[in-house]
Design an enzyme around this catalytic site. Structure first.
Site, PDB file in Angstrom:
ATOM      1  N   LEU A  50      -1.229  -2.110  -8.469  1.00 42.42           N
ATOM      2  CA  LEU A  50      -1.965  -1.811  -7.249  1.00 42.42           C
ATOM      3  C   LEU A  50      -1.565  -0.414  -6.801  1.00 42.42           C
ATOM      4  O   LEU A  50      -0.424   0.012  -7.004  1.00 42.42           O
ATOM      5  CB  LEU A  50      -1.623  -2.818  -6.134  1.00 42.42           C
ATOM      6  CG  LEU A  50      -2.032  -4.276  -6.343  1.00 42.42           C
ATOM      7  CD1 LEU A  50      -1.539  -5.129  -5.178  1.00 42.42           C
ATOM      8  CD2 LEU A  50      -3.544  -4.415  -6.493  1.00 42.42           C
ATOM      9  N   ASP A  51      -2.496   0.299  -6.174  1.00 43.85           N
ATOM     10  CA  ASP A  51      -2.150   1.593  -5.603  1.00 43.85           C
ATOM     11  C   ASP A  51      -0.981   1.442  -4.637  1.00 43.85           C
ATOM     12  O   ASP A  51      -0.811   0.380  -4.010  1.00 43.85           O
ATOM     13  CB  ASP A  51      -3.335   2.175  -4.823  1.00 43.85           C
ATOM     14  CG  ASP A  51      -4.510   2.539  -5.714  1.00 43.85           C
ATOM     15  OD1 ASP A  51      -4.329   2.616  -6.940  1.00 43.85           O
ATOM     16  OD2 ASP A  51      -5.613   2.751  -5.164  1.00 43.85           O
ATOM     17  N   ARG A  52      -0.219   2.508  -4.480  1.00 52.11           N
ATOM     18  CA  ARG A  52       0.950   2.473  -3.583  1.00 52.11           C
ATOM     19  C   ARG A  52       0.598   1.939  -2.195  1.00 52.11           C
ATOM     20  O   ARG A  52       1.323   1.117  -1.629  1.00 52.11           O
ATOM     21  CB  ARG A  52       1.542   3.879  -3.449  1.00 52.11           C
ATOM     22  CG  ARG A  52       2.767   3.955  -2.538  1.00 52.11           C
ATOM     23  CD  ARG A  52       3.092   5.379  -2.163  1.00 52.11           C
ATOM     24  NE  ARG A  52       2.011   5.942  -1.344  1.00 52.11           N
ATOM     25  CZ  ARG A  52       1.962   7.207  -0.948  1.00 52.11           C
ATOM     26  NH1 ARG A  52       2.905   8.058  -1.332  1.00 52.11           N
ATOM     27  NH2 ARG A  52       0.955   7.645  -0.205  1.00 52.11           N
ATOM     28  N   THR A  54      -2.010   0.140  -1.238  1.00 45.01           N
ATOM     29  CA  THR A  54      -2.702  -1.147  -1.217  1.00 45.01           C
ATOM     30  C   THR A  54      -1.666  -2.268  -1.201  1.00 45.01           C
ATOM     31  O   THR A  54      -0.688  -2.222  -1.929  1.00 45.01           O
ATOM     32  CB  THR A  54      -3.595  -1.304  -2.461  1.00 45.01           C
ATOM     33  OG1 THR A  54      -4.544  -0.234  -2.495  1.00 45.01           O
ATOM     34  CG2 THR A  54      -4.340  -2.631  -2.449  1.00 45.01           C
ATOM     35  N   ARG A 156     -11.790   2.392  -3.716  1.00 48.86           N
ATOM     36  CA  ARG A 156     -11.736   3.492  -2.762  1.00 48.86           C
ATOM     37  C   ARG A 156     -12.817   4.535  -3.064  1.00 48.86           C
ATOM     38  O   ARG A 156     -13.500   5.026  -2.162  1.00 48.86           O
ATOM     39  CB  ARG A 156     -10.336   4.123  -2.784  1.00 48.86           C
ATOM     40  CG  ARG A 156      -9.252   3.142  -2.401  1.00 48.86           C
ATOM     41  CD  ARG A 156      -7.862   3.598  -2.802  1.00 48.86           C
ATOM     42  NE  ARG A 156      -7.387   4.712  -1.969  1.00 48.86           N
ATOM     43  CZ  ARG A 156      -6.193   5.261  -2.100  1.00 48.86           C
ATOM     44  NH1 ARG A 156      -5.352   4.822  -3.037  1.00 48.86           N
ATOM     45  NH2 ARG A 156      -5.824   6.258  -1.308  1.00 48.86           N
TER      46      ARG A 156
END
Length: 221
Positions: A50-52, A54, A156
């Site tokens: 997961l993105d940082r 998120t 996003r």
């Protein structure tokens, strides 16, 4: 970091916003979810990220064979993920299915000169996301999201591409939209997959109490 589910083959964890999934470049980016988990489970291996910024559900394998099997489930799109997000404005009605889902098709490409930014480009990799409205107001919309493909920053970028970036998005939202939330309002809420060894259906949910009405962020995950 304690998992919300574990067995001999896998771990399901709740990642907080602001924590990297894996180590980044430089000594200041070594603290991450995978390292925290491996301090307790040395055999734990990364399957996806997961993105940082998120938050939400993330899966790790226990051992090489489990990692191989789980990775195969992702490759064959047998892992089902759904997210919750709050976006600026109210997305315009478009073609939708009988369950209220809309589809965004937009090939995604790394913008090499502005990395880590990604853009919609004919030269990018085919990418598809689905979204539907859960709640809206005059300023924002609470949406449910389902990534059909799994590109970096996909949700996003896709939401920005239709003119409705996510609140708090420091990469893809203008400053006035970033300032509406102290964090990126994107959360990995649901995760479902067949168990990599028994094939038993596995399903996990981690809801958040967010709203399309200010102050939007009722609960920080």
């Amino acid at each position: 970091m304690a998992p919300i589910f574990e067995d001999e083959h896998l771990l399901v964890l709740a990642k907080p916003s602001g924590l990297l999934s894996v180590p980044g470049r430089g000594p200041d980016k070594q603290d991450c979810l995978s390292k925290r988990v491996q301090d307790r489970y040395p055999e734990a291996l990364v399957v996806h990220r997961l993105d940082r910024d998120t938050s939400g559900l993330i899966l790790m394998a226990r051992g090489i064979e489990a990692q191989r099997r789980l990775s195969r489930l992702f490759e064959t799109r047998q892992v089902k993920k759904r997210y919750t997000a709050v976006v600026i404005g109210e997305p315009a009605p478009s073609d939708m299915d009988e369950e209220g889902w809309h589809t965004i098709d937009g090939p995604i490409l790394l913008d090499w000169d502005r990395r880590p930014l990604h853009i919609i480009s004919p030269e990018g990799k085919p990418s598809r996301s689905r979204w539907r409205v859960l709640q809206n107001s005059t300023t924002a919309t609470l949406v449910e999201l389902e990534p059909v493909t799994g590109r970096t920053h996909q949700l996003r970028v896709h939401l920005q591409s239709i003119g409705h970036p996510i609140l708090g998005d420091s990469l893809y939202a203008p400053l006035e939209v970033q300032d509406l939330s102290p964090r990126l309002m994107l959360h990995a809420r649901d995760l479902g997959f067949p168990h990599p060894f028994s094939e038993k259906p596995m399903a996990f949910s981690l809801p958040v109490d967010w709203s399309a009405q200010p102050p939007y962020l009722s609960f920080s995950a």
